[in-house]
Design a protein around this motif. Sequence first.
Motif, PDB file in Angstrom:
ATOM      1  N   GLU A   1       0.807  -1.215   0.000  1.00  0.00           N
ATOM      2  CA  GLU A   1       0.000   0.000   0.000  1.00  0.00           C
ATOM      3  C   GLU A   1       0.845   1.272   0.000  1.00  0.00           C
ATOM      4  OE1 GLU A   1      -2.934  -0.132   3.157  1.00  0.00           O
ATOM      5  OE2 GLU A   1      -2.735  -2.310   3.235  1.00  0.00           O
ATOM      6  N   ALA A   2       2.147   1.125  -0.005  1.00  0.00           N
ATOM      7  CA  ALA A   2       3.031   2.271   0.214  1.00  0.00           C
ATOM      8  C   ALA A   2       3.339   3.015  -1.082  1.00  0.00           C
ATOM      9  CB  ALA A   2       4.326   1.803   0.861  1.00  0.00           C
TER      10      ALA A   2
ATOM     11  N   LEU B   1       8.178  14.708  -2.176  1.00  0.00           N
ATOM     12  CA  LEU B   1       8.582  13.666  -1.237  1.00  0.00           C
ATOM     13  C   LEU B   1       7.647  13.582  -0.041  1.00  0.00           C
ATOM     14  CD1 LEU B   1      12.480  14.053  -1.162  1.00  0.00           C
ATOM     15  CD2 LEU B   1      11.060  12.649  -2.668  1.00  0.00           C
ATOM     16  N   ARG B   2       6.889  14.638   0.218  1.00  0.00           N
ATOM     17  CA  ARG B   2       5.956  14.607   1.351  1.00  0.00           C
ATOM     18  C   ARG B   2       4.828  13.602   1.139  1.00  0.00           C
ATOM     19  NH1 ARG B   2       6.332  17.961   5.409  1.00  0.00           N
ATOM     20  NH2 ARG B   2       4.141  17.636   5.910  1.00  0.00           N
ATOM     21  N   GLU B   3       4.703  13.084  -0.074  1.00  0.00           N
ATOM     22  CA  GLU B   3       3.711  12.053  -0.347  1.00  0.00           C
ATOM     23  C   GLU B   3       4.269  10.644  -0.177  1.00  0.00           C
ATOM     24  OE1 GLU B   3       1.982  12.679  -4.210  1.00  0.00           O
ATOM     25  OE2 GLU B   3       2.171  14.852  -4.024  1.00  0.00           O
ATOM     26  N   ALA B   4       5.565  10.522   0.080  1.00  0.00           N
ATOM     27  CA  ALA B   4       6.215   9.213   0.081  1.00  0.00           C
ATOM     28  C   ALA B   4       6.342   8.637   1.487  1.00  0.00           C
ATOM     29  CB  ALA B   4       7.595   9.321  -0.550  1.00  0.00           C
TER      30      ALA B   4
ATOM     31  N   ALA C   1       7.740   8.695   7.768  1.00  0.00           N
ATOM     32  CA  ALA C   1       8.466   8.259   6.573  1.00  0.00           C
ATOM     33  C   ALA C   1       9.766   7.552   6.962  1.00  0.00           C
ATOM     34  CB  ALA C   1       8.783   9.444   5.673  1.00  0.00           C
ATOM     35  N   VAL C   2      10.192   6.635   6.095  1.00  0.00           N
ATOM     36  CA  VAL C   2      11.490   5.966   6.225  1.00  0.00           C
ATOM     37  C   VAL C   2      12.347   6.380   5.035  1.00  0.00           C
ATOM     38  CG1 VAL C   2      12.716   3.760   6.195  1.00  0.00           C
ATOM     39  CG2 VAL C   2      10.584   3.996   7.503  1.00  0.00           C
TER      40      VAL C   2
END
Length: 363
Positions: free
Chosen positions: A153-154, A213-216, A239-240
């Motif tokens: 789901e990531a 990147l804020r969506e990752a 986040a990782v």
Amino acid sequence: MNSFAFIIHPIDPKRDVQRRFPLLGRLLPEPAIHFFSAYFPPVYLSRVRGIRSRATGEEVEGWLVACPLTPQRMLSLPLERVYRKIIETGRLAERLGARILGLGAFTAVVGDAGITVAKHLRIPVTTGNSYTVAVALQALWEAAGRVGIPLAEATAAVVGAAGAIGRVAARLLAREVSRVILAGRRPERLESIRPLVEAEGAEADIAESLEALREADLILAVSSSPVAIIGPEHLKPGAVVCDVAQPRNVSPAVAAQREDVLVIDGGLVEVPGEADFGFDFGLPPRMAYACMAETIALAMEGRYEPYSLGRRLSIERVEEIARLAEKHGFRLAGFLSFGQPLTDEQIQRVRERVRGRSQWALA
């Protein structure tokens, strides 16, 4: 005896020069180190002992040699001059008796990623990038599991997706996650990668800026930028980030300001045997960068060939070198973050943020 050599070079100029030349590193200001690095000769650093294959029981010997150029000088000097300095360092490795040469950090990415250097040496050359991909993804999967991010789901992001590591890593990520964000300096190159990523099963999007990147949930940072480009403002809670780049892509400000994200140093492995590198290159005992480990594993296997060169790595070679390295006893090292061991408390804080997301509350 099977043998290898590996090239490193100063990433943090004052710190790294002091490792070999303490007085010089203390006295010279950083701009002077950058300038004079173009005029220093290649440097013999150490002989490597004690690395022993789990499969054969045989020890390999090796040498660490240094190309004096800093990343800034590699980017500012004419490419032919940079090649010449790396080739000179490779010839030092040849004289020492190495049968294969590994390129570390910027020496592996500058220009055509090792192809020209290999043409001018008598021994085979590898960038180590295939095993770097394998180890970085293994670390990312394990970290995701530790904090409770369900891969299927990531959303994942690759910073530096057009590079040799980023290109193949994005394809492998697409086999595990639902969406991959491709970030890099050249959108036209990213567009050419998008269909390759989508063919592996994930939706692929091109990032217009690092704000994407804020969506990752998962980020693989493999850009060849000479300075940190990922800051606290670019990351979502929970986040990782696996930072493979040398120099680092992730700013130290992230560690200081964002306890709700997990940043791990990527591409680190534990070496089999009682490894003595004879030189402090910044890692704990018995640990090495995956690019170095690829060089050593190939020597153990007697595979004296240009294994990883250029910017078109294959998934098949990534998978093969992972099997060879495991056979000889290399394994993923414990998690480090900005050079320091991660604590259970740090991991738990991020896990709590992941659990707080409504869509993953039951994960």
